[in-house]
Motif scaffolding. Structure first.
Motif, short mmCIF file in Angstrom:
data_model
loop_
_atom_site.label_atom_id
_atom_site.label_comp_id
_atom_site.label_asym_id
_atom_site.label_seq_id
_atom_site.Cartn_x
_atom_site.Cartn_y
_atom_site.Cartn_z
N LYS D 54 0.84 -1.21 0.00
CA LYS D 54 0.00 0.00 0.00
C LYS D 54 0.87 1.25 0.00
N HIS D 55 0.40 2.29 -0.75
CA HIS D 55 1.15 3.54 -0.79
C HIS D 55 1.00 4.30 0.53
N ILE D 56 2.09 4.85 1.02
CA ILE D 56 2.08 5.74 2.17
C ILE D 56 2.25 7.14 1.61
N PRO D 57 1.16 7.99 1.63
CA PRO D 57 1.26 9.29 0.96
C PRO D 57 2.41 10.14 1.49
N PRO D 58 3.05 10.92 0.61
CA PRO D 58 4.20 11.72 1.03
C PRO D 58 3.79 12.81 2.04
N SER D 59 4.78 13.36 2.72
CA SER D 59 4.51 14.28 3.83
C SER D 59 4.28 15.73 3.38
N VAL D 60 4.45 16.02 2.10
CA VAL D 60 4.16 17.38 1.61
C VAL D 60 3.22 17.25 0.41
N LYS D 61 2.58 18.35 0.03
CA LYS D 61 1.64 18.28 -1.11
C LYS D 61 1.90 19.42 -2.10
#
Lengths: 98, 98, 98, 98, 98, 98, 98
Positions: D54-61
């Protein structure tokens, strides 16, 4: 007053066995029979911890005769007697009389 | 004003025990009995965290007498007294009077 | 216009505490009392992520007085003031007045 | 024809912010106010993968203003404009106007 | 008195096979047929431990003829006979007569 | 007879895109527009395996135009054409026309 | 008597394919068509083990034609024939005729 050491984690306190260089009857033993680097387990730690913190008991127990690696081990002096601390994964095996 | 340090993770704050070099009656102790590198645990961190973030309590507790490795430890000075921080996995064991 | 930094992961933004070298009454303090490398936590990241991505909150919080290691930390200048970023595992402990 | 880059894993495409060396009114800014190494997030990857994929979304957008480390980052030229790719764990924090 | 060694973890006690340099009928064998570095498994440890402490049995068993790597292995002398300890992951495979 | 390669694990077979150094109308392109190190994905492996052996599909797919790192990749010659194998984590991103 | 090797873990026994340097009709082949470093899979191990000890089957199977890395592999001589052992993660891919 005697001190007792309870090792942490998977540490094993070992007293090295100094092989007799002659039999009780006074016969000198050939060198090859005195070479094995072995010891007696004096006390063991509770073991390493698994990912959730549970202890994994060490692979040897108090009283075992163990085969030690040629290098490594931390020397500890308790009440003028020399002991060695090993990580249980560094102990090569247990020795048994056939 | 006295400062108190609560270590993070599995850090252990230790005050080293300086062994008396003579008995209270003034008799000089032989060198071999003064060699053990030990300390008193002053405070302990909450422990490392498992994969899901739960704390794994450290292997020693406040008040324990511990056997320390010959090297390592971070020196900390609090109110002019010297202390040492160790990771709990570096502490070799706990010492008990028989 | 003032800038605010919210650290990523387990980074901790710290403002170092410069100990007074004399008391408010003008008495010079002996060197030993000025040595502790401490700081004030300004802001903390959401923490590292466990194996399934959940945040593990950092071990210190905004406002804590922390004991810092002698080396390490990344210098950051925000609005002409100097700050330092540390990983929370590098912070040695929190300091409390007794 | 303009090219768009969608980064893989936890890579973050950043356009560096070149701070104005003088105000719009022509007043030269002192050096200290121009030093912050920051950038604008242009696009982010889907994140690293946990143990089961599963993808762990990155900490910035996208759109975030980020504080960048002094070293590192991979230079990428798209349509004659310079961008930088960072791993999200190398980005120090997000910058906000108070 | 004969000693028996029970290895720890995934250690494997092996007696090396010294290939005959001539057939029982006295015909000298060409060099190429004597080169294989193989051994007989004498005893095996209980295996490494999984994350929760369960033993993972080793990949070879007592009595197997195994192909050994050219380097590595710890020499052990038991009752004047030479043996070698290998980690089971270092053993290349098992040999079978077609 | 043409050979087809199906990569193992998270390996990606890429054919590099050699940018035209002039337009189809014969106008020489400035150097900066020819610099991007990109390629076309020819075939992808089934992906790495999670802790229990399940495949984690790679992050790019057949036909994708990808941005490649400046270094790395293993050259493979199939039927006199040059290809490159990359681990999918080394591919920087996918390129899209706006 | 022929020997058969069953590899351990994710080891793969490979017989290298020596490309013909001329066609069966005697026409010399240009050098570029003889360069591919490939082999035939002779036998495969049961695979590595997951965290709980289950085997994860290797990524290639007996009879596969595989693309090999330029370096690595352990040479093994069985009954005067040369073979190579590779870890399955070092095998670059499987080759198929279109």
């Amino acid at each position: 007053m005697a001190k007792r050491l309870i090792p942490t984690f998977n540490r094993i306190l070992v007293e090295k066995i100094v092989p007799p260089s002659q039999t009780t009857a006074g016969i000198l033993l050939p060198e090859s029979s005195t070479k094995l680097n072995s010891g007696k387990v004096i006390s063991v730690g509770p073991g390493l911890r698994g990912t959730e913190g549970k202890h994994i008991p060490p692979s040897v127990k108090e009283g075992d005769t163990v085969l030690l690696p040629d290098y490594g081990g931390t020397q500890v002096k308790l009440d003028d007697k020399e002991f060695y601390l090993y990580r249980d994964e560094d102990i090569l095996g247990t020795l048994h009389d056939n």
